[in-house]
Design an enzyme around this catalytic site. Structure first.
Site, PDB file in Angstrom:
ATOM      1  N   GLN A 248       0.726  -1.291   0.113  1.00 55.01           N
ATOM      2  CA  GLN A 248       0.119  -0.069   0.010  1.00 55.01           C
ATOM      3  C   GLN A 248       0.922   1.324  -0.046  1.00 55.01           C
ATOM      4  O   GLN A 248       2.033   1.207   0.264  1.00 55.01           O
ATOM      5  CB  GLN A 248      -0.950  -0.125   1.361  1.00 55.01           C
ATOM      6  CG  GLN A 248      -0.250  -0.150   2.535  1.00 55.01           C
ATOM      7  CD  GLN A 248      -1.000  -0.198   3.831  1.00 55.01           C
ATOM      8  OE1 GLN A 248      -1.116   0.470   4.410  1.00 55.01           O
ATOM      9  NE2 GLN A 248      -1.548  -1.340   3.850  1.00 55.01           N
TER      10      GLN A 248
ATOM     11  N   ARG B 152      -4.509   0.548  -1.965  1.00 58.14           N
ATOM     12  CA  ARG B 152      -4.067  -0.762  -1.931  1.00 58.14           C
ATOM     13  C   ARG B 152      -3.247  -0.922  -3.513  1.00 58.14           C
ATOM     14  O   ARG B 152      -4.125  -0.615  -4.175  1.00 58.14           O
ATOM     15  CB  ARG B 152      -5.246  -1.738  -1.753  1.00 58.14           C
ATOM     16  CG  ARG B 152      -4.658  -2.905  -0.859  1.00 58.14           C
ATOM     17  CD  ARG B 152      -5.848  -3.698  -0.376  1.00 58.14           C
ATOM     18  NE  ARG B 152      -6.332  -3.207   0.662  1.00 58.14           N
ATOM     19  CZ  ARG B 152      -7.825  -3.053   0.788  1.00 58.14           C
ATOM     20  NH1 ARG B 152      -8.640  -3.579  -0.168  1.00 58.14           N
ATOM     21  NH2 ARG B 152      -8.100  -2.898   1.915  1.00 58.14           N
TER      22      ARG B 152
HETATM   23 ZN    ZN Z   1       0.424   2.065   5.900  1.00 62.79          ZN
END
Ligand code: ZN
Length: 314
Positions: free
Chosen positions: A94, A191
């Protein structure tokens, strides 16, 4: 009267979570508990004061209604969030936005610069920190082709390590890691890659590739920091970072140590041992797993015991 404020954490179930947070004396809501939001005023999980005249109040309310405890700050929201994370499995890869990008694209949220103190990890543990792409085009190409092994940088970690993770850094905690995280009070995560994992219903988790590519720093910049260590009386103070967003320290107390803070409020998380804080003739006992705010105007106080405490302030 100014006094230490003990907080009740909020727990979050995560597909990568486990039961390691039990070692802090917590009753976990699930065997997949990934996050303890220890000191939080974020609307997604504010912690509650448990002692003194403000008992029962959540931290976001206290921030609004009693700004004098925080030195009458200018900011609209409590700026920090302290968590303990149990990465029982790999977290998704991420990246987080900075303040400007989050303000424009995430309903006025703060950006998210974070940092990690590794409380514990398995032997030979590592994490993902940064990437090897030299240009944005290369980053996009590697992501589209799924060349994850080539693209992602892996770094070995051990207990006691500290990592500063500025917004724009691609990162992921990996299996077998217990971390105390100090971060900006934000819940915005883009993400990049989730190892193609499916949830209980057989669904893949959402990715946010466009935003992730927008905010990723290219090429990766390593945020090297050398901790400074200072010994006095019965305390060893390690300074991990003094950044624009937060300063983070470890106090390792063995015996009795005197402190004086008046202008700043402090966030304290006890990660090892136990002790007591003595202030204005009152004794406040604490142990591993406790989280405390020391408001502005504390002045002199003393800590007795054998303990390790992660301390931060904005
Ligand atoms: Zn993080």
């Amino acid at each position: 009267m100014v006094q230490p404020l003990f907080l009740k954490p909020v727990f979050k179930e995560r597909i990568w979570g486990g039961t390691a947070l039990k070692e802090f004396g917590y009753h976990l809501p699930s065997d997949k508990t990934g996050e303890c939001w220890a000191i939080s005023a974020h609307p997604n999980g504010p912690s509650e004061i448990v002692n003194g005249p403000f008992a029962g109040k959540t931290l976001d309310k206290l921030w609004k209604e009693n700004p004098e405890l925080f030195g009458n700050p200018e900011g609209a929201v409590f700026p920090l969030l302290t968590k303990i994370l149990d990465a029982n499995m790999d977290l998704s890869v991420q990246v987080h936005p900075d303040d400007t990008y989050a303000m424009a694209n995430e309903n006025g949220e703060l950006g998210k610069t974070e940092c990690w103190y590794i409380i514990d990890c398995k032997d030979d543990a590592d994490m993902i920190f940064g990437h090897n792409a030299k240009t944005k085009e290369e980053l996009v190409e590697q992501i589209e082709e799924g060349n994850w092994n080539e693209l992602l940088r892996r770094v070995k970690i051990k207990p006691g390590d500290f990592f500063y993770v500025p917004s724009g850094t691609i990162h992921a905690l990996c299996e077998g890691t217990l971390v105390l995280e100090t971060q900006q009070s934000s819940d915005t995560t883009y993400r990049v890659y989730d190892y193609d994992r499916k949830d209980d219903q057989g669904n893949l988790r959402d990715l946010h590739l466009d935003k992730a590519i927008d905010v990723t720093t290219v090429p990766h910049k390593d945020a090297e920091s050398t901790p400074g260590i200072e010994e006095k009386e019965d305390v060893e103070i390690t300074t991990f970072t003094k950044s624009d967003f937060f300063s983070v320290y470890k106090w390792n107390v063995k015996g009795s140590a005197a402190f004086n803070f008046s202008e700043k409020y402090l966030l304290m998380s006890v990660i090892k041992g136990q002790g007591s804080l003595i202030h204005n003739g009152e004794t406040y006992s604490f142990e591993k797993g406790n989280h405390v705010i020391l408001p502005v105007g504390m002045g002199d106080f003393e800590i007795n015991g054998e303990c390790e405490v992660i301390v931060s302030h904005p």
